[in-house]
Each structure stands twice: as C-alpha cells, then as structure tokens.
Design an enzyme around this catalytic site. Structure first.
Site, PDB file in Angstrom:
ATOM      1  N   HIS A 154      15.996   2.355  -2.793  1.00 30.59           N
ATOM      2  CA  HIS A 154      16.224   0.956  -3.203  1.00 30.59           C
ATOM      3  C   HIS A 154      17.113   0.905  -4.452  1.00 30.59           C
ATOM      4  O   HIS A 154      18.019   0.090  -4.564  1.00 30.59           O
ATOM      5  CB  HIS A 154      14.896   0.276  -3.572  1.00 30.59           C
ATOM      6  CG  HIS A 154      13.940   0.066  -2.445  1.00 30.59           C
ATOM      7  ND1 HIS A 154      12.632   0.503  -2.499  1.00 30.59           N
ATOM      8  CD2 HIS A 154      14.074  -0.572  -1.253  1.00 30.59           C
ATOM      9  CE1 HIS A 154      12.011   0.154  -1.388  1.00 30.59           C
ATOM     10  NE2 HIS A 154      12.857  -0.499  -0.610  1.00 30.59           N
ATOM     11  N   LYS A 180       2.725  -6.799   5.757  1.00 35.54           N
ATOM     12  CA  LYS A 180       2.510  -5.352   5.625  1.00 35.54           C
ATOM     13  C   LYS A 180       1.255  -5.138   4.812  1.00 35.54           C
ATOM     14  O   LYS A 180       0.877  -6.015   4.030  1.00 35.54           O
ATOM     15  CB  LYS A 180       3.662  -4.714   4.827  1.00 35.54           C
ATOM     16  CG  LYS A 180       5.004  -4.706   5.489  1.00 35.54           C
ATOM     17  CD  LYS A 180       6.035  -4.036   4.606  1.00 35.54           C
ATOM     18  CE  LYS A 180       7.370  -3.928   5.327  1.00 35.54           C
ATOM     19  NZ  LYS A 180       8.409  -3.350   4.495  1.00 35.54           N
ATOM     20  N   ARG A 228      19.494   2.281   6.793  1.00 38.93           N
ATOM     21  CA  ARG A 228      19.285   3.705   7.073  1.00 38.93           C
ATOM     22  C   ARG A 228      19.571   3.964   8.555  1.00 38.93           C
ATOM     23  O   ARG A 228      19.356   3.074   9.378  1.00 38.93           O
ATOM     24  CB  ARG A 228      17.838   4.112   6.746  1.00 38.93           C
ATOM     25  CG  ARG A 228      17.547   4.149   5.268  1.00 38.93           C
ATOM     26  CD  ARG A 228      16.066   4.043   5.001  1.00 38.93           C
ATOM     27  NE  ARG A 228      15.589   2.710   5.387  1.00 38.93           N
ATOM     28  CZ  ARG A 228      14.344   2.276   5.228  1.00 38.93           C
ATOM     29  NH1 ARG A 228      13.454   3.080   4.705  1.00 38.93           N
ATOM     30  NH2 ARG A 228      13.995   1.062   5.596  1.00 38.93           N
ATOM     31  N   SER A 241       9.272   3.286   1.683  1.00 37.56           N
ATOM     32  CA  SER A 241       8.082   3.113   0.849  1.00 37.56           C
ATOM     33  C   SER A 241       6.832   3.543   1.620  1.00 37.56           C
ATOM     34  O   SER A 241       5.919   4.127   1.046  1.00 37.56           O
ATOM     35  CB  SER A 241       7.940   1.653   0.415  1.00 37.56           C
ATOM     36  OG  SER A 241       9.017   1.277  -0.400  1.00 37.56           O
TER      37      SER A 241
HETATM   38  P1  ADP Z   1      11.431  -5.065   3.777  1.00 35.86           P
HETATM   39  O1  ADP Z   1       9.971  -5.347   3.821  1.00 35.86           O
HETATM   40  O2  ADP Z   1      12.290  -6.280   3.677  1.00 35.86           O
HETATM   41  O3  ADP Z   1      11.920  -4.052   4.812  1.00 35.86           O
HETATM   42  P2  ADP Z   1      11.717  -2.939   1.869  1.00 35.86           P
HETATM   43  O4  ADP Z   1      11.195  -2.966   0.494  1.00 35.86           O
HETATM   44  O5  ADP Z   1      11.066  -1.973   2.807  1.00 35.86           O
HETATM   45  O6  ADP Z   1      11.613  -4.406   2.354  1.00 35.86           O
HETATM   46  O7  ADP Z   1      13.270  -2.709   1.859  1.00 35.86           O
HETATM   47  C1  ADP Z   1      14.160  -3.624   1.260  1.00 35.86           C
HETATM   48  C2  ADP Z   1      15.570  -3.283   1.676  1.00 35.86           C
HETATM   49  O8  ADP Z   1      15.912  -1.998   1.184  1.00 35.86           O
HETATM   50  C3  ADP Z   1      15.803  -3.238   3.176  1.00 35.86           C
HETATM   51  O9  ADP Z   1      17.112  -3.712   3.442  1.00 35.86           O
HETATM   52  C4  ADP Z   1      15.693  -1.780   3.503  1.00 35.86           C
HETATM   53  O10 ADP Z   1      16.413  -1.452   4.663  1.00 35.86           O
HETATM   54  C5  ADP Z   1      16.338  -1.183   2.261  1.00 35.86           C
HETATM   55  N1  ADP Z   1      15.898   0.194   2.018  1.00 35.86           N
HETATM   56  C6  ADP Z   1      14.649   0.689   2.037  1.00 35.86           C
HETATM   57  N2  ADP Z   1      14.627   2.014   1.781  1.00 35.86           N
HETATM   58  C7  ADP Z   1      15.939   2.370   1.624  1.00 35.86           C
HETATM   59  C8  ADP Z   1      16.607   3.621   1.373  1.00 35.86           C
HETATM   60  N3  ADP Z   1      15.932   4.766   1.280  1.00 35.86           N
HETATM   61  N4  ADP Z   1      17.957   3.605   1.242  1.00 35.86           N
HETATM   62  C9  ADP Z   1      18.654   2.448   1.368  1.00 35.86           C
HETATM   63  N5  ADP Z   1      18.094   1.237   1.626  1.00 35.86           N
HETATM   64  C10 ADP Z   1      16.754   1.206   1.757  1.00 35.86           C
END
Ligand code: ADP
Length: 163
Positions: free
Chosen positions: A17, A41, A90, A128
């Site tokens: 992130h 979630k 990803r 996460s």
């Molecule tokens: P959501 O619940 O909206 O999926 P996340 O917190 O899981 O929220 O992710 C927020 C954003 O960050 C999403 O666009 C997700 O694809 C991106 N993201 C999550 N992990 C990574 C990573 N390792 N590298 C790049 N982008 C990521």
C-alpha cells in the site's frame, strides 16, 4: 490543485500500500488515503487503529493525509474534491474486481478518473489478509510492513516473529 483519493480497508497498511501511496503522492498535489470504516471483511484493527497506523506510515510524505469514511467511495471522493481514484493492481489478485468497481464508480461519478498502479514486483504477493495469517501463526513479517505496523501486529499476536 489535483487531489486523489486512495481508498481501501488498510487492515493494516502494508509496504505494498505504502509503495502505491508514495508513487501516487509524486503525481498529485494531494493524496488522501481513505480508510473505509465498514468493509465486508473480518477486521483485525479498529478504524481508529487503521487510521493511526496509516498516518504513522505516511508521516514523511507531506502531501498525504489519512481520513476514515463510511459512505459510498464516490460520495467521499466528491466531498474531498478528488479528481482521481488511486488503486493498486497485483497480478491475478485484483484485475476483475477492480474492473467491476471502476465501471460502477464511473457510472456513479463520471468525472472521477481511475488511476491504477501496477504493484511493485516485490509486493505482488503481499495482501493484508495473508500478512495477518502469517503473523497470527508466528511468521516474521517485519520486512513487509512499516515499523509501527510490525509492533501493532506483535501486540495482537505475541508469538509473531518467533515462528
Ligand atoms: P480493499 O478492501 O479495497 O481491497 P485493501 O486495503 O485490501 O482494500 O487495498 C486497497 C488497495 O490497495 C486496492 O486497490 C488493492 O488492490 C491495493 N493493494 C493491496 N495490496 C497491494 C500491494 N501489495 N501492492 C499494490 N497494491 C496493493
């Protein structure tokens, strides 16, 4: 001034992130990390904790702010005057879901442009949820998260880093 919104659950914020936020902060005048209050979630951290951890992670990025929100993402984007929505992509994990969401958001707010960042190679596998699973089982995740997040995970899972 061009403002972008980077929305997500951030439970907790990871280096993946943070990598996206750092790159987006170079393109936009201001980046707002929007921590979604009630994602569909099982959350490990409260909204307050997720906001605090994200704020600590971006403390050295002067044009990045962290706020929580509990409404439709596009409505929050309108409220903060965002012109762009930032997301990370990803391989395999994200494209279809991101595409559907982008189409829906475009319908709801046609002037909001989606800007997707390809995940950096070393963080392609990092989510996460996987991070929490590994931490809960004692695996070391220190190099995948900002220092305050590693400490917060250690508090939740005292065995973390010993496996
Ligand atoms: P959501 O619940 O909206 O999926 P996340 O917190 O899981 O929220 O992710 C927020 C954003 O960050 C999403 O666009 C997700 O694809 C991106 N993201 C999550 N992990 C990574 C990573 N390792 N590298 C790049 N982008 C990521």
């Amino acid at each position: 001034m061009t403002i972008a919104l980077y929305p997500g659950s951030f439970d907790p914020i990871t280096n993946g992130h943070l990598d996206v936020a750092t790159r987006a902060a170079k393109l936009f005048d201001k980046l707002i990390i929007g921590v979604y209050d009630k994602p569909d979630k099982n959350l490990l951290f409260t909204t307050k904790e997720r906001v605090e951890l994200a704020s600590q992670a971006v403390a050295n990025l002067p044009n990045v702010e962290v706020e929580s929100f509990d409404e439709l993402t596009v409505n929050f984007a309108r409220k903060v005057k965002a012109r762009a929505l930032v997301r990370g992509l990803r391989i395999n994990a994200d494209f279809e879901r991101e595409f559907d969401m982008a189409m829906m958001n475009k319908r709801l707010f046609p002037d909001l442009e989606l800007v997707s960042f390809m995940a950096t190679a070393q963080y392609q596998f990092l989510s996460s949820s996987l991070l929490k699973e590994v931490a809960s089982l004692g695996g070391c995740i220190d190099d995948l998260v900002p220092v305050p997040v590693a400490a917060a995970l250690r508090k939740k899972f005292p065995m973390q880093g010993k496996g």
